[in-house]
Design a protein around this motif. Structure first.
Motif, PDB file in Angstrom:
ATOM      1  N   ARG A  46       0.826  -1.201   0.000  1.00  0.00           N
ATOM      2  CA  ARG A  46       0.000   0.000   0.000  1.00  0.00           C
ATOM      3  C   ARG A  46       0.857   1.246   0.000  1.00  0.00           C
ATOM      4  O   ARG A  46       1.926   1.275   0.599  1.00  0.00           O
ATOM      5  N   PHE A  47       0.353   2.253  -0.644  1.00  0.00           N
ATOM      6  CA  PHE A  47       0.881   3.607  -0.517  1.00  0.00           C
ATOM      7  C   PHE A  47      -0.128   4.332   0.349  1.00  0.00           C
ATOM      8  O   PHE A  47      -1.311   4.395   0.004  1.00  0.00           O
ATOM      9  N   VAL A  48       0.306   4.881   1.473  1.00  0.00           N
ATOM     10  CA  VAL A  48      -0.616   5.538   2.403  1.00  0.00           C
ATOM     11  C   VAL A  48       0.038   6.778   3.001  1.00  0.00           C
ATOM     12  O   VAL A  48       1.263   6.914   3.018  1.00  0.00           O
ATOM     13  N   MET A  49      -0.801   7.661   3.523  1.00  0.00           N
ATOM     14  CA  MET A  49      -0.308   8.811   4.267  1.00  0.00           C
ATOM     15  C   MET A  49      -0.488   8.481   5.746  1.00  0.00           C
ATOM     16  O   MET A  49      -1.573   8.075   6.170  1.00  0.00           O
ATOM     17  N   ASP A  50       0.574   8.634   6.543  1.00  0.00           N
ATOM     18  CA  ASP A  50       0.480   8.312   7.964  1.00  0.00           C
ATOM     19  C   ASP A  50      -0.070   9.488   8.762  1.00  0.00           C
ATOM     20  O   ASP A  50      -0.414  10.539   8.199  1.00  0.00           O
ATOM     21  N   SER A  51      -0.138   9.327  10.075  1.00  0.00           N
ATOM     22  CA  SER A  51      -0.729  10.358  10.931  1.00  0.00           C
ATOM     23  C   SER A  51       0.112  11.637  10.994  1.00  0.00           C
ATOM     24  O   SER A  51      -0.387  12.686  11.401  1.00  0.00           O
ATOM     25  N   GLN A  52       1.397  11.571  10.618  1.00  0.00           N
ATOM     26  CA  GLN A  52       2.248  12.770  10.578  1.00  0.00           C
ATOM     27  C   GLN A  52       2.333  13.375   9.171  1.00  0.00           C
ATOM     28  O   GLN A  52       3.245  14.119   8.866  1.00  0.00           O
ATOM     29  N   TRP A  53       1.410  13.009   8.303  1.00  0.00           N
ATOM     30  CA  TRP A  53       1.323  13.531   6.951  1.00  0.00           C
ATOM     31  C   TRP A  53       2.546  13.178   6.101  1.00  0.00           C
ATOM     32  O   TRP A  53       2.983  13.962   5.267  1.00  0.00           O
ATOM     33  N   LYS A  54       3.105  11.997   6.311  1.00  0.00           N
ATOM     34  CA  LYS A  54       4.234  11.488   5.524  1.00  0.00           C
ATOM     35  C   LYS A  54       3.755  10.311   4.693  1.00  0.00           C
ATOM     36  O   LYS A  54       3.004   9.458   5.177  1.00  0.00           O
ATOM     37  N   TRP A  55       4.203  10.255   3.454  1.00  0.00           N
ATOM     38  CA  TRP A  55       3.842   9.147   2.581  1.00  0.00           C
ATOM     39  C   TRP A  55       4.692   7.929   2.913  1.00  0.00           C
ATOM     40  O   TRP A  55       5.884   8.030   3.142  1.00  0.00           O
ATOM     41  N   ARG A  56       4.054   6.764   2.924  1.00  0.00           N
ATOM     42  CA  ARG A  56       4.738   5.512   3.234  1.00  0.00           C
ATOM     43  C   ARG A  56       4.314   4.436   2.254  1.00  0.00           C
ATOM     44  O   ARG A  56       3.224   4.473   1.704  1.00  0.00           O
ATOM     45  N   ILE A  57       5.208   3.465   2.078  1.00  0.00           N
ATOM     46  CA  ILE A  57       4.854   2.243   1.377  1.00  0.00           C
ATOM     47  C   ILE A  57       4.923   1.136   2.416  1.00  0.00           C
ATOM     48  O   ILE A  57       5.882   1.054   3.186  1.00  0.00           O
ATOM     49  N   LYS A  58       3.864   0.344   2.498  1.00  0.00           N
ATOM     50  CA  LYS A  58       3.764  -0.731   3.480  1.00  0.00           C
ATOM     51  C   LYS A  58       3.504  -2.034   2.748  1.00  0.00           C
ATOM     52  O   LYS A  58       2.916  -2.030   1.665  1.00  0.00           O
ATOM     53  N   PHE A  59       3.912  -3.155   3.362  1.00  0.00           N
ATOM     54  CA  PHE A  59       3.542  -4.450   2.820  1.00  0.00           C
ATOM     55  C   PHE A  59       3.287  -5.425   3.950  1.00  0.00           C
ATOM     56  O   PHE A  59       3.764  -5.252   5.068  1.00  0.00           O
ATOM     57  N   GLY A  60       2.483  -6.443   3.647  1.00  0.00           N
ATOM     58  CA  GLY A  60       2.151  -7.451   4.642  1.00  0.00           C
ATOM     59  C   GLY A  60       1.420  -8.614   4.008  1.00  0.00           C
ATOM     60  O   GLY A  60       1.404  -8.759   2.782  1.00  0.00           O
ATOM     61  N   LEU A  61       0.826  -9.435   4.852  1.00  0.00           N
ATOM     62  CA  LEU A  61       0.105 -10.627   4.419  1.00  0.00           C
ATOM     63  C   LEU A  61      -1.389 -10.472   4.665  1.00  0.00           C
ATOM     64  O   LEU A  61      -1.798  -9.908   5.677  1.00  0.00           O
ATOM     65  N   ALA A  62      -2.184 -10.999   3.750  1.00  0.00           N
ATOM     66  CA  ALA A  62      -3.628 -11.007   3.924  1.00  0.00           C
ATOM     67  C   ALA A  62      -4.042 -12.375   4.461  1.00  0.00           C
ATOM     68  O   ALA A  62      -3.388 -13.381   4.170  1.00  0.00           O
ATOM     69  N   PRO A  63      -5.112 -12.436   5.260  1.00  0.00           N
ATOM     70  CA  PRO A  63      -5.581 -13.727   5.738  1.00  0.00           C
ATOM     71  C   PRO A  63      -6.119 -14.537   4.563  1.00  0.00           C
ATOM     72  O   PRO A  63      -6.601 -13.946   3.606  1.00  0.00           O
ATOM     73  N   PRO A  64      -6.019 -15.812   4.566  1.00  0.00           N
ATOM     74  CA  PRO A  64      -5.585 -16.745   5.597  1.00  0.00           C
ATOM     75  C   PRO A  64      -4.130 -17.189   5.427  1.00  0.00           C
ATOM     76  O   PRO A  64      -3.784 -18.326   5.762  1.00  0.00           O
ATOM     77  N   SER A  65      -3.267 -16.328   4.939  1.00  0.00           N
ATOM     78  CA  SER A  65      -1.871 -16.692   4.699  1.00  0.00           C
ATOM     79  C   SER A  65      -1.162 -17.059   5.999  1.00  0.00           C
ATOM     80  O   SER A  65      -1.458 -16.520   7.057  1.00  0.00           O
ATOM     81  N   LEU A  66      -0.197 -17.954   5.886  1.00  0.00           N
ATOM     82  CA  LEU A  66       0.645 -18.306   7.018  1.00  0.00           C
ATOM     83  C   LEU A  66       1.723 -17.249   7.199  1.00  0.00           C
ATOM     84  O   LEU A  66       2.074 -16.547   6.250  1.00  0.00           O
ATOM     85  N   PRO A  67       2.285 -17.110   8.389  1.00  0.00           N
ATOM     86  CA  PRO A  67       3.340 -16.121   8.627  1.00  0.00           C
ATOM     87  C   PRO A  67       4.550 -16.349   7.724  1.00  0.00           C
ATOM     88  O   PRO A  67       4.779 -17.454   7.229  1.00  0.00           O
ATOM     89  N   ALA A  68       5.312 -15.306   7.528  1.00  0.00           N
ATOM     90  CA  ALA A  68       6.541 -15.372   6.724  1.00  0.00           C
ATOM     91  C   ALA A  68       7.582 -14.466   7.358  1.00  0.00           C
ATOM     92  O   ALA A  68       7.251 -13.465   7.986  1.00  0.00           O
ATOM     93  N   CYS A  69       8.840 -14.823   7.183  1.00  0.00           N
ATOM     94  CA  CYS A  69       9.947 -14.003   7.674  1.00  0.00           C
ATOM     95  C   CYS A  69      10.648 -13.447   6.432  1.00  0.00           C
ATOM     96  O   CYS A  69      11.544 -14.069   5.867  1.00  0.00           O
ATOM     97  N   PRO A  70      10.217 -12.279   5.940  1.00  0.00           N
ATOM     98  CA  PRO A  70      10.690 -11.774   4.651  1.00  0.00           C
ATOM     99  C   PRO A  70      11.872 -10.810   4.751  1.00  0.00           C
ATOM    100  O   PRO A  70      12.064 -10.129   5.751  1.00  0.00           O
TER     101      PRO A  70
END
Length: 142
Positions: free
Chosen positions: A35-59
């Protein structure tokens, strides 16, 4: 190990209207999102993660925001240097279910993009307004 490449048309226009962009894809037997999102301090960020029902990963991940080949434009590389956290889907109690994972359990990992995202004619957006992003990932077994 995998790589996912995305071309986001009208990148700045989409961000100015919605203040976030979400993308999902399947790789390595898991459903990933970034995702590209704006955080609470008005800074742009790129985030990544897993959607359910995926198993955990150590990336160990890297994002490359590519240039379009024009003189004066540069690629932007955002890289993790270590396998420090285990990413788990953002589901209630997943962190308790997977409390024995390697490192600290996290719902997402992220990088700050700075303010170039909204500049007029940014160096990472091509002349058609598209952003080219490649996410490369290596996952360690936990």
């Amino acid at each position: 190990m995998f790589a996912a490449s995305v071309r986001i048309r009208m990148f700045q226009k989409r961000l100015r209207i919605t203040h976030k962009l979400n993308y999902e894809f399947v790789a390595g037997g898991r459903i990933w999102w970034f995702r590209f999102v704006m955080d609470s301090q008005w800074k742009w960020r790129i985030k990544f993660g897993l959607a359910p029902p995926s198993l955990p990963a150590c990336p160990k991940a890297s994002f490359r925001i590519e240039d379009d080949g024009e003189p004066g434009r540069k690629s932007l590389h955002l890289t993790d240097t270590k396998f420090v956290e285990t990413v788990v889907p953002d589901v209630p109690y997943y962190d308790m279910i997977y409390s024995g994972v390697a490192g600290k359990a996290a719902n997402c990992l992220q990088w700050s993009l700075g303010d170039w995202v909204m500049h007029e004619n940014p160096v990472h957006v091509d002349r058609d307004g598209a952003l080219h992003v490649t996410m490369e990932m290596i996952c360690k077994n936990w």
